[in-house]
Enzyme design. Structure first.
Site, PDB file in Angstrom:
ATOM      1  N   SER A 105       0.785  -1.231   0.000  1.00  0.00           N
ATOM      2  CA  SER A 105       0.000   0.000   0.000  1.00  0.00           C
ATOM      3  C   SER A 105       0.817   1.282   0.000  1.00  0.00           C
ATOM      4  O   SER A 105       0.236   2.365  -0.107  1.00  0.00           O
ATOM      5  CB  SER A 105      -0.960   0.001   1.192  1.00  0.00           C
ATOM      6  OG  SER A 105      -2.023  -0.884   0.940  1.00  0.00           O
ATOM      7  N   TYR A 198     -10.803   2.397   5.652  1.00  0.00           N
ATOM      8  CA  TYR A 198      -9.811   2.021   4.648  1.00  0.00           C
ATOM      9  C   TYR A 198     -10.410   1.080   3.615  1.00  0.00           C
ATOM     10  O   TYR A 198     -11.003   0.061   3.951  1.00  0.00           O
ATOM     11  CB  TYR A 198      -8.662   1.325   5.364  1.00  0.00           C
ATOM     12  CG  TYR A 198      -7.386   1.194   4.591  1.00  0.00           C
ATOM     13  CD1 TYR A 198      -6.509   2.267   4.463  1.00  0.00           C
ATOM     14  CD2 TYR A 198      -7.031  -0.010   4.002  1.00  0.00           C
ATOM     15  CE1 TYR A 198      -5.317   2.140   3.782  1.00  0.00           C
ATOM     16  CE2 TYR A 198      -5.842  -0.148   3.315  1.00  0.00           C
ATOM     17  CZ  TYR A 198      -4.995   0.928   3.206  1.00  0.00           C
ATOM     18  OH  TYR A 198      -3.811   0.799   2.527  1.00  0.00           O
ATOM     19  N   SER A 199     -10.248   1.434   2.340  1.00  0.00           N
ATOM     20  CA  SER A 199     -10.740   0.586   1.252  1.00  0.00           C
ATOM     21  C   SER A 199      -9.818   0.712   0.053  1.00  0.00           C
ATOM     22  O   SER A 199      -9.617   1.814  -0.478  1.00  0.00           O
ATOM     23  CB  SER A 199     -12.163   0.970   0.849  1.00  0.00           C
ATOM     24  OG  SER A 199     -12.578   0.252  -0.300  1.00  0.00           O
ATOM     25  N   ASN A 200      -9.277  -0.397  -0.403  1.00  0.00           N
ATOM     26  CA  ASN A 200      -8.415  -0.390  -1.575  1.00  0.00           C
ATOM     27  C   ASN A 200      -9.157   0.027  -2.840  1.00  0.00           C
ATOM     28  O   ASN A 200      -8.547   0.506  -3.800  1.00  0.00           O
ATOM     29  CB  ASN A 200      -7.805  -1.778  -1.763  1.00  0.00           C
ATOM     30  CG  ASN A 200      -6.861  -2.133  -0.635  1.00  0.00           C
ATOM     31  OD1 ASN A 200      -5.854  -1.479  -0.417  1.00  0.00           O
ATOM     32  ND2 ASN A 200      -7.190  -3.182   0.118  1.00  0.00           N
ATOM     33  N   GLY A 344       3.090  -0.707   3.922  1.00  0.00           N
ATOM     34  CA  GLY A 344       2.460  -1.617   2.983  1.00  0.00           C
ATOM     35  C   GLY A 344       2.608  -3.059   3.412  1.00  0.00           C
ATOM     36  O   GLY A 344       3.597  -3.440   4.040  1.00  0.00           O
TER      37      GLY A 344
END
Length: 389
Positions: A105, A198-200, A344
């Site tokens: 990330s 949090y969301s990709n 990440g």
């Protein structure tokens, strides 16, 4: 085993992950440790143990991690690079100094920088809606791209479901639109702008907007706008179908449980991460990137200020005192002040670190994706030690 490994991997607090099947012959016990320093220690440090090296070695010894790597830059620009453990459990080979790792990330910060550069150029509006650039694309259960702004994507306040929670057990190449479609099969978590979560998926959409606005692939825009201008020689966005790590690197490992063998998961198709987590880099390149970002080399002053000032509490994901801006995370230091970075997590690798406003920078990588909160805190502690010396 493959399905169980994927389910455990995607439950990682900061970043969902997936793995590919690997032969059990690659799994061996951790039993050898090597340590190295790229630059010689300063004379004043020679008389006492190096606390960063001690911390990195303790991660390998205490947590049973195959390898740890760190790069630390002080205020004067001097860099020291550390290793501990072994780079390949099957052969016992040394950890490559400043080896390449999958940075998960941390990719989001690169994506956010490209978006904000386009904001500075007047090609994207932070408070414009997703539909302005991708009309009709984002529709679903309580999901409407006419009500979600670019700012909310970067700040993780859109309410969009996280697609990595719903990926199946397929190990294959994913188109970015496929990732978005997976997310849109599920309902929104909350109304846009009312909560932080949090969301990709937010960053997949941000990447799609970059491609629509520029007419070029996201990877080429990152290379042209970020990687080449600041001389990141060991950082790249893997091409479609590239499951390898192309430069010197320690192998990455996965274990299904605390007493299970370590399995080599170094090679896998990373396309499921795309704009949210696909990149490969080194600790020293990450230090250069975050230092360049904070010093204003990558963004106009107005956009950098937005990135840093529009922060929201993110302790549930990033730990005590953490705040999330526009793709950039601030974390408090025990010696005072904060550092800016992201971190990440990707199957086989975990990275932590960032930079301070006065020019210090540190990044630490380990060669197992961490699922234990205490272990993550110990990695964060090595970062704190490096930045507070």
């Amino acid at each position: 085993m493959r399905k169980q490994a994927w389910q455990r991997s995607r439950s990682s607090r900061r970043w969902g992950g997936r793995r590919r099947a690997v032969p059990a012959a690659a799994a061996v016990a951790v039993g050898v440790m090597t340590m190295g320093v790229l630059a010689p220690p300063a004379a004043s440090a020679a008389a006492r143990p190096d606390t960063v090296q001690q911390g990195l070695s303790a991660l390998v010894r205490t947590d049973g991690l195959p390898a740890g790597l760190a790069s630390v830059k002080d205020r004067e620009g001097r860099t020291r690079t550390y290793t501990a453990g072994v780079g390949d459990l099957a052969t016992g080979s040394k950890v490559p100094r400043d080896g390449q790792v999958r940075i998960g990330s941390n990719t989001k910060v690169f994506t956010a920088v490209v978006v904000l550069q386009l904001v500075g150029e007047g090609k994207i509006g932070l408070d414009a809606t997703v539909d302005t650039y991708l009309p009709g694309l984002v529709r679903g259960k309580r999901i409407d791209g006419r009500r979600i702004t670019v700012r909310q994507l970067l700040q993780q306040t859109s309410g969009l479901p996280n697609y990595t929670n719903y990926l199946g057990d397929d190990v294959r190449y994913f188109e970015p639109r496929e990732l978005l479609d997976i997310a849109l099969q599920h309902k929104a978590g909350f109304a846009p702008g009312t909560k932080w979560e949090y969301s990709n998926t937010n960053y997949v959409l941000a990447g799609l907007i970059v491609e629509k606005v520029t007419g070029r692939p996201l990877a080429k825009e990152m290379d042209r706008r970020v990687i080449k201008p600041i001389g990141l020689r060991h950082t790249y966005f893997p091409a479609p179908g590239d499951a390898t790590v192309r430069g010197p690197h320690p192998k990455g490992y996965y274990r299904d449980s605390a007493d299970a063998p370590l399995l080599d998961v170094t090679e896998m198709d990373p396309s499921w991460g795309w704009a949210a987590g696909q990149m490969i880099s080194t600790n020293s390149d990450l230090n250069r990137f975050f230092t360049a970002l904070l010093s204003g080399r990558l963004l106009p002053a107005a956009q950098l200020a937005q990135m840093r000032s529009a922060t929201l509490p993110a302790e549930s994901t990033f730990g005590p005192g953490a705040r999330y801006g526009l793709g950039l995370v601030s974390k408090p230091l025990p010696c005072g002040g904060v550092y800016w970075g992201h971190g990440g997590s990707f199957p086989g690798y975990e990275t932590r670190g960032g930079a301070t406003d006065d020019g210090r920078a540190a990044n630490v990588a380990v060669t197992v994706q961490l699922t234990d909160e205490a272990a993550r805190e110990r990695v964060d502690s090595v970062v704190n030690t490096a930045l507070c010396r």
